[in-house]
Design a protein around this motif. Structure first.
Motif, PDB file in Angstrom:
ATOM      1  N   THR A 160       3.725   8.352  -7.292  1.00 57.15           N
ATOM      2  CA  THR A 160       4.818   8.213  -6.137  1.00 57.15           C
ATOM      3  C   THR A 160       5.344   6.804  -6.244  1.00 57.15           C
ATOM      4  O   THR A 160       4.831   5.946  -6.799  1.00 57.15           O
ATOM      5  N   PRO A 161       6.515   6.709  -5.869  1.00 57.97           N
ATOM      6  CA  PRO A 161       7.265   5.262  -5.693  1.00 57.97           C
ATOM      7  C   PRO A 161       6.140   4.208  -4.805  1.00 57.97           C
ATOM      8  O   PRO A 161       6.162   3.057  -5.285  1.00 57.97           O
ATOM      9  N   ALA A 162       5.649   4.891  -3.910  1.00 58.16           N
ATOM     10  CA  ALA A 162       4.710   4.066  -3.113  1.00 58.16           C
ATOM     11  C   ALA A 162       3.362   3.700  -4.094  1.00 58.16           C
ATOM     12  O   ALA A 162       3.164   2.400  -4.070  1.00 58.16           O
ATOM     13  N   GLN A 163       3.000   4.545  -4.840  1.00 54.53           N
ATOM     14  CA  GLN A 163       2.023   4.201  -5.806  1.00 54.53           C
ATOM     15  C   GLN A 163       2.352   3.042  -6.611  1.00 54.53           C
ATOM     16  O   GLN A 163       1.611   2.231  -7.185  1.00 54.53           O
ATOM     17  N   VAL A 164       3.637   2.961  -7.087  1.00 58.72           N
ATOM     18  CA  VAL A 164       4.030   2.127  -7.902  1.00 58.72           C
ATOM     19  C   VAL A 164       4.233   0.767  -7.348  1.00 58.72           C
ATOM     20  O   VAL A 164       3.624  -0.334  -7.924  1.00 58.72           O
ATOM     21  N   ALA A 165       4.735   0.634  -6.044  1.00 54.73           N
ATOM     22  CA  ALA A 165       4.897  -0.690  -5.598  1.00 54.73           C
ATOM     23  C   ALA A 165       3.224  -0.884  -5.330  1.00 54.73           C
ATOM     24  O   ALA A 165       3.109  -2.321  -5.230  1.00 54.73           O
ATOM     25  N   LEU A 166       2.613  -0.313  -4.956  1.00 52.58           N
ATOM     26  CA  LEU A 166       1.189  -0.771  -4.700  1.00 52.58           C
ATOM     27  C   LEU A 166       0.223  -1.337  -5.725  1.00 52.58           C
ATOM     28  O   LEU A 166      -0.514  -2.102  -5.780  1.00 52.58           O
ATOM     29  N   ALA A 167       0.568  -0.297  -6.813  1.00 54.39           N
ATOM     30  CA  ALA A 167      -0.081  -1.009  -8.125  1.00 54.39           C
ATOM     31  C   ALA A 167       0.425  -2.289  -8.751  1.00 54.39           C
ATOM     32  O   ALA A 167      -0.296  -3.197  -9.036  1.00 54.39           O
ATOM     33  N   TRP A 168       1.767  -2.519  -8.328  1.00 53.83           N
ATOM     34  CA  TRP A 168       2.333  -3.776  -8.860  1.00 53.83           C
ATOM     35  C   TRP A 168       1.834  -4.905  -8.100  1.00 53.83           C
ATOM     36  O   TRP A 168       1.471  -6.084  -8.684  1.00 53.83           O
ATOM     37  N   ALA A 169       1.548  -4.786  -6.821  1.00 55.06           N
ATOM     38  CA  ALA A 169       0.913  -5.830  -5.956  1.00 55.06           C
ATOM     39  C   ALA A 169      -0.486  -6.292  -6.437  1.00 55.06           C
ATOM     40  O   ALA A 169      -0.783  -7.339  -6.498  1.00 55.06           O
ATOM     41  N   VAL A 170      -1.161  -5.292  -6.876  1.00 50.71           N
ATOM     42  CA  VAL A 170      -2.700  -5.606  -7.344  1.00 50.71           C
ATOM     43  C   VAL A 170      -2.557  -6.297  -8.422  1.00 50.71           C
ATOM     44  O   VAL A 170      -3.249  -7.124  -8.900  1.00 50.71           O
ATOM     45  N   GLN A 171      -1.753  -5.880  -9.439  1.00 49.17           N
ATOM     46  CA  GLN A 171      -1.799  -6.311 -10.812  1.00 49.17           C
ATOM     47  C   GLN A 171      -1.110  -7.681 -10.818  1.00 49.17           C
ATOM     48  O   GLN A 171      -1.436  -8.503 -11.814  1.00 49.17           O
ATOM     49  N   ARG A 172      -0.285  -7.970  -9.971  1.00 56.53           N
ATOM     50  CA  ARG A 172       0.215  -9.439 -10.088  1.00 56.53           C
ATOM     51  C   ARG A 172      -0.761 -10.513  -9.483  1.00 56.53           C
ATOM     52  O   ARG A 172      -0.594 -11.449  -9.320  1.00 56.53           O
ATOM     53  N   GLY A 173      -2.050  -9.853  -8.866  1.00 53.74           N
ATOM     54  CA  GLY A 173      -2.976 -10.527  -8.328  1.00 53.74           C
ATOM     55  C   GLY A 173      -3.078 -10.849  -6.989  1.00 53.74           C
ATOM     56  O   GLY A 173      -3.830 -11.623  -6.376  1.00 53.74           O
ATOM     57  N   THR A 174      -2.356 -10.025  -6.374  1.00 51.51           N
ATOM     58  CA  THR A 174      -2.617  -9.895  -4.720  1.00 51.51           C
ATOM     59  C   THR A 174      -3.471  -9.030  -4.027  1.00 51.51           C
ATOM     60  O   THR A 174      -3.538  -7.954  -4.952  1.00 51.51           O
ATOM     61  N   ALA A 175      -3.803  -8.966  -3.007  1.00 50.96           N
ATOM     62  CA  ALA A 175      -4.263  -7.943  -2.248  1.00 50.96           C
ATOM     63  C   ALA A 175      -3.245  -7.373  -1.479  1.00 50.96           C
ATOM     64  O   ALA A 175      -2.261  -7.922  -1.072  1.00 50.96           O
ATOM     65  N   PHE A 176      -3.534  -6.077  -0.846  1.00 47.91           N
ATOM     66  CA  PHE A 176      -2.467  -5.367  -0.213  1.00 47.91           C
ATOM     67  C   PHE A 176      -3.086  -4.672   1.034  1.00 47.91           C
ATOM     68  O   PHE A 176      -4.069  -4.330   1.147  1.00 47.91           O
ATOM     69  N   LEU A 177      -1.967  -4.569   2.157  1.00 46.28           N
ATOM     70  CA  LEU A 177      -2.383  -3.530   3.245  1.00 46.28           C
ATOM     71  C   LEU A 177      -1.379  -2.487   3.237  1.00 46.28           C
ATOM     72  O   LEU A 177      -0.034  -2.846   3.158  1.00 46.28           O
ATOM     73  N   THR A 178      -1.567  -1.069   3.795  1.00 45.44           N
ATOM     74  CA  THR A 178      -0.964  -0.109   3.780  1.00 45.44           C
ATOM     75  C   THR A 178      -1.238   0.611   4.950  1.00 45.44           C
ATOM     76  O   THR A 178      -2.504   0.705   5.284  1.00 45.44           O
ATOM     77  N   THR A 179      -0.551   1.187   5.865  1.00 46.23           N
ATOM     78  CA  THR A 179      -0.830   1.849   6.878  1.00 46.23           C
ATOM     79  C   THR A 179      -0.230   3.160   7.186  1.00 46.23           C
ATOM     80  O   THR A 179       0.851   3.312   6.955  1.00 46.23           O
ATOM     81  N   SER A 180      -1.038   4.179   7.400  1.00 46.51           N
ATOM     82  CA  SER A 180      -0.481   5.438   7.522  1.00 46.51           C
ATOM     83  C   SER A 180      -1.567   6.363   8.552  1.00 46.51           C
ATOM     84  O   SER A 180      -2.719   6.152   8.547  1.00 46.51           O
ATOM     85  N   THR A 181      -0.834   7.305   9.190  1.00 43.72           N
ATOM     86  CA  THR A 181      -1.683   8.468  10.111  1.00 43.72           C
ATOM     87  C   THR A 181      -1.777   9.589   9.335  1.00 43.72           C
ATOM     88  O   THR A 181      -2.539  10.408   9.892  1.00 43.72           O
ATOM     89  N   LYS A 182      -1.197   9.676   8.191  1.00 47.63           N
ATOM     90  CA  LYS A 182      -0.926  11.186   7.650  1.00 47.63           C
ATOM     91  C   LYS A 182      -2.145  11.084   6.392  1.00 47.63           C
ATOM     92  O   LYS A 182      -2.066  10.500   5.573  1.00 47.63           O
ATOM     93  N   PRO A 183      -3.017  11.861   6.476  1.00 47.67           N
ATOM     94  CA  PRO A 183      -4.315  12.018   5.437  1.00 47.67           C
ATOM     95  C   PRO A 183      -3.702  11.837   4.159  1.00 47.67           C
ATOM     96  O   PRO A 183      -4.199  11.316   3.183  1.00 47.67           O
ATOM     97  N   GLU A 184      -2.674  12.686   3.707  1.00 42.45           N
ATOM     98  CA  GLU A 184      -2.158  12.736   2.471  1.00 42.45           C
ATOM     99  C   GLU A 184      -1.501  11.504   1.978  1.00 42.45           C
ATOM    100  O   GLU A 184      -1.970  11.044   0.742  1.00 42.45           O
ATOM    101  N   TYR A 185      -0.824  10.824   2.650  1.00 43.40           N
ATOM    102  CA  TYR A 185      -0.339   9.513   2.396  1.00 43.40           C
ATOM    103  C   TYR A 185      -1.538   8.402   2.442  1.00 43.40           C
ATOM    104  O   TYR A 185      -1.633   7.660   1.354  1.00 43.40           O
ATOM    105  N   ILE A 186      -2.450   8.303   3.025  1.00 41.25           N
ATOM    106  CA  ILE A 186      -3.750   7.671   3.213  1.00 41.25           C
ATOM    107  C   ILE A 186      -4.361   7.883   1.706  1.00 41.25           C
ATOM    108  O   ILE A 186      -4.429   6.849   1.025  1.00 41.25           O
ATOM    109  N   GLN A 187      -4.401   8.881   1.314  1.00 41.08           N
ATOM    110  CA  GLN A 187      -5.328   9.557   0.153  1.00 41.08           C
ATOM    111  C   GLN A 187      -4.351   8.963  -1.138  1.00 41.08           C
ATOM    112  O   GLN A 187      -4.803   8.144  -2.111  1.00 41.08           O
TER     113      GLN A 187
END
Length: 313
Positions: free
Chosen positions: A244-271
């Motif tokens: 998903t586009p979200a997974q791409v943006a989050l992977a980018w965050a980790v690969q460049r050396g940062t930690a990240f936070l993401t928030t959702s109340t929807k179980p499928e998005y949390i997963q």
């Protein structure tokens, strides 16, 4: 940075404190306490091991209830969960810091926290009103305390042993430099808004030089316009790598050396937000070189007033 075969299991060493911070974090800025409790339990169940909390969110008790339920169910042990919480602006005076920290520990039902951040570098008028305003609706700031004095009070929390690491949040590079220059205990973590539309490369480079973890909040742009997950560079990569586009943006965050936070109340998005995997190097280059949009969604760095928390009196 220590990385396992699974990007989602990445841990980043801290300059002091509880060993390593999980790069993949779950933010608990969720207004409804029942939704907070359920989302936090779901996050722990799918594998999140880093929870980001704050006094200002007014829901630490709900997070604590969710954690205790997960501990009792055997989902996870306390030692395996990294808990961050934050000192609010009205408690910057040194004599207010320890009582605020102790109150957060009680609400979270914890003996210690892994990381305690100064929520913003702005001191507000001390008191019970978290959003003090004058008759014209303007924030009432507190000129009677400096950020350095507040930082020194956090250092004493580390000395006491129940606060494992300390850091800053919602700060500019200039403010981080100021604290690093005079600190007895250097910041372990700096939490700021960061995503492909606000990469904060200069701050990230400074943090790398000083052994500080940059922790990105609003890692998906908080769903605001222009929508990061609709960016053609991000969506094009997502199609190629079958994520998903979200997974791409989050992977980018980790690969460049940062930690990240993401928030959702929807179980499928949390997963989904937990199930990230490494991007090819050409995708990392494409994000850095191909995205020209530059936008900050939260003006908190200029005022101390969070843009994502509704005002309540």
């Amino acid at each position: 940075m220590a990385t396992s075969d699974a990007l989602r299991d990445t841990r980043i060493p801290l300059s002091h404190g509880s060993g390593m911070i999980p790069a993949v974090g779950f933010g608990t800025l969720i207004p409804d306490p029942l939704a907070t409790k359920q989302a936090t339990r779901t996050a722990l169940e799918v594998g999140f091991r880093h929870l980001d909390c704050a006094e200002r969110y007014r829901n630490e008790e709900a997070v604590g209830d969710a954690m205790q339920a997960a501990f009792k169910a055997g989902t996870v042990q306390r030692k395996d969960v990294f808990i961050t919480t934050k000192l609010w602006n009205t408690n910057h005076r040194p004599e207010r810091v320890k009582p605020a920290f102790d109150a957060s520990c009680r609400q979270l039902q914890l003996d210690y926290v892994d990381c305690y951040l100064i929520h913003t570098p702005f001191a507000f008028q001390p008191g019970d009103d978290q959003d003090p305003r004058d008759e014209h609706g303007q924030v009432i700031y507190d000129s009677g305390v400096t950020l350095v004095e507040t930082w020194q009070a956090l250092e004493r929390l580390v000395d006491d042993g129940r606060c494992k690491a300390i850091g800053l949040s919602d700060v500019t590079l200039e403010k981080v430099r100021e604290i690093v220059a005079g600190a007895r205990i250097k910041p372990a973590v700096v939490q700021v808004e960061s995503h492909p539309y606000l990469p904060e490369w200069d701050l990230l480079e400074f943090c790398r030089e000083h052994g500080i973890v940059l922790l990105a909040f609003a890692a998906l742009g908080h769903g605001l316009s222009p929508k990061l997950v609709d960016d053609p560079v991000i969506t094009g990569i997502a199609r190629r790598v079958h994520k998903t586009p979200a997974q791409v943006a989050l992977a980018w965050a980790v690969q460049r050396g940062t930690a990240f936070l993401t928030t959702s109340t929807k179980p499928e998005y949390i997963q989904q937000n937990f199930e990230i995997s490494a991007l090819p190097e050409d995708a990392m280059r494409e994000i850095r070189e191909g995205i020209r949009t530059n936008v900050r969604f939260n003006a908190v760095v200029g005022t101390g007033v969070p843009g994502f928390i509704p005002r309540t009196r």
